[in-house]
Design an enzyme around this catalytic site. Structure first.
Site, PDB file in Angstrom:
ATOM      1  N   PRO A 255      12.559 100.108  11.093  1.00 34.18           N
ATOM      2  CA  PRO A 255      12.680 101.426  11.740  1.00 34.18           C
ATOM      3  C   PRO A 255      12.959 101.290  13.235  1.00 34.18           C
ATOM      4  O   PRO A 255      12.373 100.437  13.909  1.00 34.18           O
ATOM      5  CB  PRO A 255      11.307 102.070  11.513  1.00 34.18           C
ATOM      6  CG  PRO A 255      10.707 101.331  10.362  1.00 34.18           C
ATOM      7  CD  PRO A 255      11.275  99.943  10.391  1.00 34.18           C
TER       8      PRO A 255
ATOM      9  N   LYS B 213       9.606 100.618  30.537  1.00 32.64           N
ATOM     10  CA  LYS B 213      10.716 100.078  31.340  1.00 32.64           C
ATOM     11  C   LYS B 213      11.485 101.226  32.008  1.00 32.64           C
ATOM     12  O   LYS B 213      11.863 101.132  33.185  1.00 32.64           O
ATOM     13  CB  LYS B 213      11.664  99.257  30.457  1.00 32.64           C
ATOM     14  CG  LYS B 213      11.039  97.992  29.888  1.00 32.64           C
ATOM     15  CD  LYS B 213      10.705  96.990  30.969  1.00 32.64           C
ATOM     16  CE  LYS B 213      10.107  95.713  30.419  1.00 32.64           C
ATOM     17  NZ  LYS B 213       9.532  94.861  31.462  1.00 32.64           N
TER      18      LYS B 213
ATOM     19  N   SER C 173      15.299  96.150  30.516  1.00 30.41           N
ATOM     20  CA  SER C 173      15.699  95.715  29.173  1.00 30.41           C
ATOM     21  C   SER C 173      16.770  96.644  28.639  1.00 30.41           C
ATOM     22  O   SER C 173      16.783  97.841  28.959  1.00 30.41           O
ATOM     23  CB  SER C 173      14.466  95.794  28.275  1.00 30.41           C
ATOM     24  OG  SER C 173      14.821  95.662  26.928  1.00 30.41           O
TER      25      SER C 173
ATOM     26  N   ASP D 183       0.200  84.916  37.181  1.00 38.49           N
ATOM     27  CA  ASP D 183       0.223  85.228  35.740  1.00 38.49           C
ATOM     28  C   ASP D 183      -1.217  85.261  35.255  1.00 38.49           C
ATOM     29  O   ASP D 183      -2.035  84.445  35.701  1.00 38.49           O
ATOM     30  CB  ASP D 183       1.029  84.136  35.000  1.00 38.49           C
ATOM     31  CG  ASP D 183       1.505  84.580  33.629  1.00 38.49           C
ATOM     32  OD1 ASP D 183       0.661  84.981  32.806  1.00 38.49           O
ATOM     33  OD2 ASP D 183       2.726  84.529  33.379  1.00 38.49           O
TER      34      ASP D 183
ATOM     35  N   ASN E  75      10.847  88.572  17.311  1.00 41.35           N
ATOM     36  CA  ASN E  75      12.290  88.461  17.555  1.00 41.35           C
ATOM     37  C   ASN E  75      12.947  87.490  16.581  1.00 41.35           C
ATOM     38  O   ASN E  75      12.314  86.598  16.038  1.00 41.35           O
ATOM     39  CB  ASN E  75      12.546  88.031  19.002  1.00 41.35           C
ATOM     40  CG  ASN E  75      12.098  89.091  19.993  1.00 41.35           C
ATOM     41  OD1 ASN E  75      11.225  88.857  20.809  1.00 41.35           O
ATOM     42  ND2 ASN E  75      12.682  90.264  19.914  1.00 41.35           N
ATOM     43  N   LEU E  76      14.251  87.685  16.422  1.00 46.20           N
ATOM     44  CA  LEU E  76      14.978  86.931  15.396  1.00 46.20           C
ATOM     45  C   LEU E  76      15.006  85.420  15.656  1.00 46.20           C
ATOM     46  O   LEU E  76      14.680  84.622  14.764  1.00 46.20           O
ATOM     47  CB  LEU E  76      16.410  87.472  15.288  1.00 46.20           C
ATOM     48  CG  LEU E  76      17.291  86.768  14.255  1.00 46.20           C
ATOM     49  CD1 LEU E  76      16.741  86.965  12.846  1.00 46.20           C
ATOM     50  CD2 LEU E  76      18.725  87.285  14.336  1.00 46.20           C
TER      51      LEU E  76
ATOM     52  N   ARG F 263      23.794  92.028  17.811  1.00 48.33           N
ATOM     53  CA  ARG F 263      23.152  92.016  19.123  1.00 48.33           C
ATOM     54  C   ARG F 263      23.892  91.060  20.047  1.00 48.33           C
ATOM     55  O   ARG F 263      24.600  90.168  19.608  1.00 48.33           O
ATOM     56  CB  ARG F 263      21.693  91.509  19.018  1.00 48.33           C
ATOM     57  CG  ARG F 263      20.769  92.409  18.228  1.00 48.33           C
ATOM     58  CD  ARG F 263      20.481  93.713  18.955  1.00 48.33           C
ATOM     59  NE  ARG F 263      19.555  94.559  18.211  1.00 48.33           N
ATOM     60  CZ  ARG F 263      19.926  95.387  17.227  1.00 48.33           C
ATOM     61  NH1 ARG F 263      21.193  95.490  16.868  1.00 48.33           N
ATOM     62  NH2 ARG F 263      19.016  96.126  16.625  1.00 48.33           N
TER      63      ARG F 263
ATOM     64  N   TYR G  66       7.012 100.847  24.598  1.00 49.57           N
ATOM     65  CA  TYR G  66       7.420  99.689  25.413  1.00 49.57           C
ATOM     66  C   TYR G  66       8.668 100.036  26.230  1.00 49.57           C
ATOM     67  O   TYR G  66       8.716  99.851  27.447  1.00 49.57           O
ATOM     68  CB  TYR G  66       7.696  98.453  24.528  1.00 49.57           C
ATOM     69  CG  TYR G  66       8.477  97.399  25.259  1.00 49.57           C
ATOM     70  CD1 TYR G  66       7.902  96.666  26.283  1.00 49.57           C
ATOM     71  CD2 TYR G  66       9.827  97.162  24.948  1.00 49.57           C
ATOM     72  CE1 TYR G  66       8.644  95.717  26.987  1.00 49.57           C
ATOM     73  CE2 TYR G  66      10.568  96.215  25.634  1.00 49.57           C
ATOM     74  CZ  TYR G  66       9.970  95.498  26.658  1.00 49.57           C
ATOM     75  OH  TYR G  66      10.716  94.566  27.355  1.00 49.57           O
TER      76      TYR G  66
END
Ligand code: NAD
Ligand code: WQD
Length: 339
Positions: A292, A152, A124, A31, A198-199, A230, A148
């Site tokens: 959007p 993927k 994803s 990493d 993210n939520l 989701r 993004y």
């Protein structure tokens, strides 16, 4: 097995490293720490009581990457390393194509040279774009709507072509839905830099008083309460899914794709409600315009992973919120508050 985990210091990578160690596998993490902290790996070692070899290496540094592949005899690679912020990818697409696509090409060349041809790749649900053919099945045409997501999709294409050209490769493309939650110890979890995109991490930061209120993007979707739906999946279920894929590949050549989701959808308001319940406090929110590019509804058809891998995601939204809250409460500033 001896497994190289790229991006193993990150959110999903650290949980998967822990699951691998708990099952007796040996892990080397590679990493560059561009979006994570080595503290996560210190804690993974503490929880598991096992050692993790760590190499701070960037996938764009071919020499250093090759050195890691030469240093150990790997049986397989789980490839999490990548940039993942949709908005940032729209602003800086070249950085995303360079890091994600070129980084993956470097990894594949290096693996080929080292004779390691088993790979589990973090794809994803974003590859399905704005498709609302729910539940989403693996055969749904891919149509990512941002750079993004296109990285993927492109990597999936590259791996599919590679598998067709060289049947020695064994590849799993795992399409995650919405990862959430944390390890039940509260010692490792998601630690986003800056304002969370993210939520769940946003809601958790409101609950711990780091932010004032949640902005709910859109109250006029064609869903029962008007907010987006989701498929949230517990990160530990997700981690276990990687190991199921790895085990599948021990006896199978080829390129395989699986959705990793629960098959159940939850709305933004249901998530806020479940988190309030877990934290035992009201979470303030306000409605704003739609974001959007957001689909109204997205959830997986998880049948293929269930049938072929014998894996399913069983943890509930309540468990995700409880675990995420424990992590957030114990580590209000994430890993930067070392303890
Ligand atoms: P994360 O940012 O926490 O982890 C990614 C890790 O990769 C980080 O530790 C980062 O430092 C490292 N990294 C990035 N570029 C690198 C490079 N060039 N060389 C070496 N290391 C590099 O993200 P995450 O949520 O754990 O996601 C892991 C993977 O899963 C990513 O590929 C992401 O696109 C994918 N994914 C994530 C989600 C999600 O919502 N979290 C959903 C679907 C897919
Ligand atoms: C979930 C829901 C928002 C934040 C993204 C990526 C996807 C994948 C997972 C990596 C939506 C709403 C969110 C907020 C809100 N990542 N929301 N207020 O958009 O489904 O997927 O993460 O691969 O590629 O696109 O997840 O958590 O951002 O949003 O109302 O502050 O919550 O509109 O309905 P999303 P998310």
């Amino acid at each position: 097995m001896k497994v190289l985990v790229t991006g193993g210091a990150g959110y999903i990578g650290s949980h998967t490293t822990l699951s691998l160690l708990e099952l007796g596998h040996d892990v080397v993490v590679l990493d560059n720490l561009c979006n994570s902290s080595a503290e996560s790996l210190r804690r993974v070692q503490e929880i598991s009581g096992r050692n993790v070899e760590f190499r701070q290496v960037d996938l764009l540094d071919v020499e250093a990457l090759d050195a890691v592949l030469a240093e150990f005899q790997f049986d397989a690679v789980i490839h999490f390393a990548g940039l993942k912020a949709v908005g940032e990818s729209v602003e800086n697409p070249l950085a995303y194509y360079q890091n994600n696509v070129v980084g993956t090409l470097n990894l594949l060349h290096g693996m080929d040279r080292a004779g390691v041809r088993t790979l589990v790749f973090s794809s994803s649900a974003t590859v399905y774009g704005a498709s609302e053919q729910v539940p989403l099945h693996e055969d749904e045409p891919l149509n990512a709507t941002n750079p993004y997501g296109r990285t993927k999709e492109q990597i999936e294409d590259i791996l599919t072509d590679l598998g067709a050209a060289d049947p020695r490769w064994r590849v799993a493309l795992l399409r995650y839905f919405n990862p959430a939650g944390a390890h039940a110890s509260g010692r490792i979890g998601e630690d986003p830099r800056g304002v969370p995109n993210n939520l769940l991490p946003f809601v958790a930061q409101v609950a711990v008083d780091r932010r004032e209120k949640v902005t709910v993007f859109g109250a006029d979707y064609p869903t029962p309460d008007g907010t987006g739906i989701r498929d949230y999946i517990h990160v530990v279920d997700l981690a276990v899914g990687h190991i199921a894929a790895l085990e599948f590949l021990t006896s199978r050549n080829g390129v395989f794709r699986w959705n990793l989701g629960t098959g159940r959808g939850s709305s933004v308001l249901e998530v806020i409600e479940a988190f309030s319940e877990a934290a035992g406090k009201k979470i303030k929110y306000e409605f704003a315009d739609r974001r959007p590019g957001d689909a109204a509804i997205s959830y997986a058809d998880p049948a293929a992973a269930q049938d072929e891998l014998g894996w399913s995601a069983d943890k509930t939204l309540a468990q995700m919120c409880e675990d995420q809250w424990r992590w957030q409460r114990k580590n209000p500033l994430g890993y930067s508050e070392v303890g």
